[in-house]
Motif scaffolding. Structure first.
Motif, mmCIF file in Angstrom:
data_model
loop_
_atom_site.group_PDB
_atom_site.id
_atom_site.type_symbol
_atom_site.label_atom_id
_atom_site.label_comp_id
_atom_site.label_asym_id
_atom_site.label_seq_id
_atom_site.Cartn_x
_atom_site.Cartn_y
_atom_site.Cartn_z
ATOM 1 N N ALA A 30 31.264 -6.814 -63.062
ATOM 2 C CA ALA A 30 32.023 -6.814 -63.189
ATOM 3 C C ALA A 30 33.166 -8.060 -62.064
ATOM 4 O O ALA A 30 34.191 -8.798 -62.271
ATOM 5 C CB ALA A 30 33.274 -5.169 -63.060
ATOM 6 N N GLU A 31 32.556 -8.447 -60.909
ATOM 7 C CA GLU A 31 33.559 -8.907 -59.914
ATOM 8 C C GLU A 31 33.159 -10.517 -60.603
ATOM 9 O O GLU A 31 33.618 -11.010 -58.911
ATOM 10 C CB GLU A 31 32.413 -8.995 -58.131
ATOM 11 N N THR A 32 32.270 -11.006 -61.330
ATOM 12 C CA THR A 32 31.254 -11.904 -61.556
ATOM 13 C C THR A 32 31.811 -12.569 -62.736
ATOM 14 O O THR A 32 32.315 -13.582 -62.358
ATOM 15 C CB THR A 32 29.870 -12.290 -61.108
ATOM 16 N N PHE A 33 31.547 -12.152 -63.899
ATOM 17 C CA PHE A 33 31.827 -12.409 -65.159
ATOM 18 C C PHE A 33 33.072 -10.947 -65.823
ATOM 19 O O PHE A 33 33.269 -9.732 -65.801
ATOM 20 C CB PHE A 33 30.717 -12.267 -66.118
ATOM 21 N N LEU A 71 22.126 -13.646 -67.108
ATOM 22 C CA LEU A 71 23.797 -13.267 -66.593
ATOM 23 C C LEU A 71 23.537 -13.089 -64.930
ATOM 24 O O LEU A 71 24.122 -13.593 -64.400
ATOM 25 C CB LEU A 71 24.508 -11.838 -66.252
ATOM 26 N N GLN A 72 22.356 -12.464 -64.230
ATOM 27 C CA GLN A 72 22.028 -12.891 -63.136
ATOM 28 C C GLN A 72 21.324 -14.756 -62.451
ATOM 29 O O GLN A 72 22.196 -15.377 -61.696
ATOM 30 C CB GLN A 72 21.045 -12.529 -62.435
ATOM 31 N N ALA A 77 23.182 -19.832 -61.656
ATOM 32 C CA ALA A 77 23.244 -21.486 -62.006
ATOM 33 C C ALA A 77 24.916 -21.585 -61.484
ATOM 34 O O ALA A 77 25.033 -23.195 -61.513
ATOM 35 C CB ALA A 77 23.255 -22.371 -63.350
ATOM 36 N N GLU A 78 26.361 -21.291 -61.779
ATOM 37 C CA GLU A 78 27.101 -21.888 -61.748
ATOM 38 C C GLU A 78 27.618 -21.344 -60.234
ATOM 39 O O GLU A 78 28.892 -21.702 -59.621
ATOM 40 C CB GLU A 78 28.467 -21.273 -62.451
ATOM 41 N N GLY A 79 26.609 -21.427 -59.171
ATOM 42 C CA GLY A 79 27.107 -20.654 -57.576
ATOM 43 C C GLY A 79 28.477 -19.912 -57.570
ATOM 44 O O GLY A 79 28.540 -19.562 -56.945
ATOM 45 N N LEU A 80 27.929 -18.752 -58.304
ATOM 46 C CA LEU A 80 29.214 -17.545 -58.279
ATOM 47 C C LEU A 80 27.910 -16.701 -57.385
ATOM 48 O O LEU A 80 28.005 -15.018 -57.285
ATOM 49 C CB LEU A 80 29.167 -16.830 -59.539
ATOM 50 N N SER A 81 26.533 -16.847 -57.403
ATOM 51 C CA SER A 81 25.898 -15.997 -56.710
ATOM 52 C C SER A 81 25.257 -15.838 -55.304
ATOM 53 O O SER A 81 25.100 -17.613 -55.152
ATOM 54 C CB SER A 81 24.332 -15.624 -57.755
#
Length: 222
Positions: A30-33, A71-72, A77-81
């Protein structure tokens, strides 16, 4: 707005299971996508397996597991982790034998030090039984794994891509470390003939772990 599946008739139980899967993924990401992205990945993951599954009752669970991995990968890949662990992707043609054994050894030996995924250019309907039996002899259970395709976000998220015989069908993205492991395909082989392939896979995985700075945590049994 909730999307529907146009190509596959879903039972009430399947719809409920997919609704539960969507809730689980929404809670986790929820906090990412946003909801639309989460549902899109779940739905496309379901469709991927529905076209070739032999036991349909497990489809929602497989779709949830595959969507979670994707999703992980997308987040990384998008620098969100914030997960900075080395990530390895094992690819072969059917994702049923060599790449599954490599994933099993890597996960067992690396523990939490690194992340690994696997995929295939032409995924089979099930993991090779001889590979499952050979890995069980080493104390590693890969019976709950499932053949799956590689996807763009998974390749983009990988630091190292290990290919095993998928040739031109294997994806090539700039900035990745690629290695080709020349290994016999265990498809159609019995357990005795699969053992030497398994042992070579283990040797190569141990070498890879040392290369990426991860110390093998366990020995394997025979």
């Amino acid at each position: 707005m909730t999307k529907t599946y146009q190509r596959h008739d879903l039972s009430i139980d399947q719809r409920l299971a997919l609704k539960t899967a969507a809730t689980n993924l929404q809670r986790e990401f929820a906090e990412t996508f946003g909801l639309e992205t989460i549902e899109r990945f779940l739905h496309s993951s379901y469709d991927e397996f529905a076209g070739r599954a032999t036991i349909i009752k497990f489809l929602p669970l497989l779709a949830e597991r595959f969507a979670r991995q994707r999703l992980q990968a997308l987040a990384k890949a998008e620098g969100l982790s914030h997960d900075e662990r080395p990530t390895v992707l094992f690819l072969c043609t059917h994702n049923a034998g060599r790449s599954q054994m490599a994933l099993g050894f890597f996960t067992h030996l690396a523990g939490e030090q690194a992340v690994a995924w696997s995929g295939g250019s032409e995924p089979a309907s099930e993991v090779n039984p001889a590979a499952v039996a050979a890995m069980a002899e080493c104390g590693i259970d890969i019976s709950t794994e499932f053949p799956k395709p590689w996807t763009d976000e998974v390749v983009r998220a990988a630091d190292v891509v290990i290919t095993m015989g998928c040739g031109d069908a294997c994806p090539v993205f700039p900035g990745k470390r690629y290695e080709e492991w020349v290994l016999e395909d265990p498809a159609g082989l019995d357990l005795e003939s699969t053992r030497p392939i398994r042992d070579e896979v283990e040797r190569r995985v141990r070498g890879l772990l040392n290369d990426i700075g991860a110390t093998p945590l366990h020995s394997t049994v025979r």
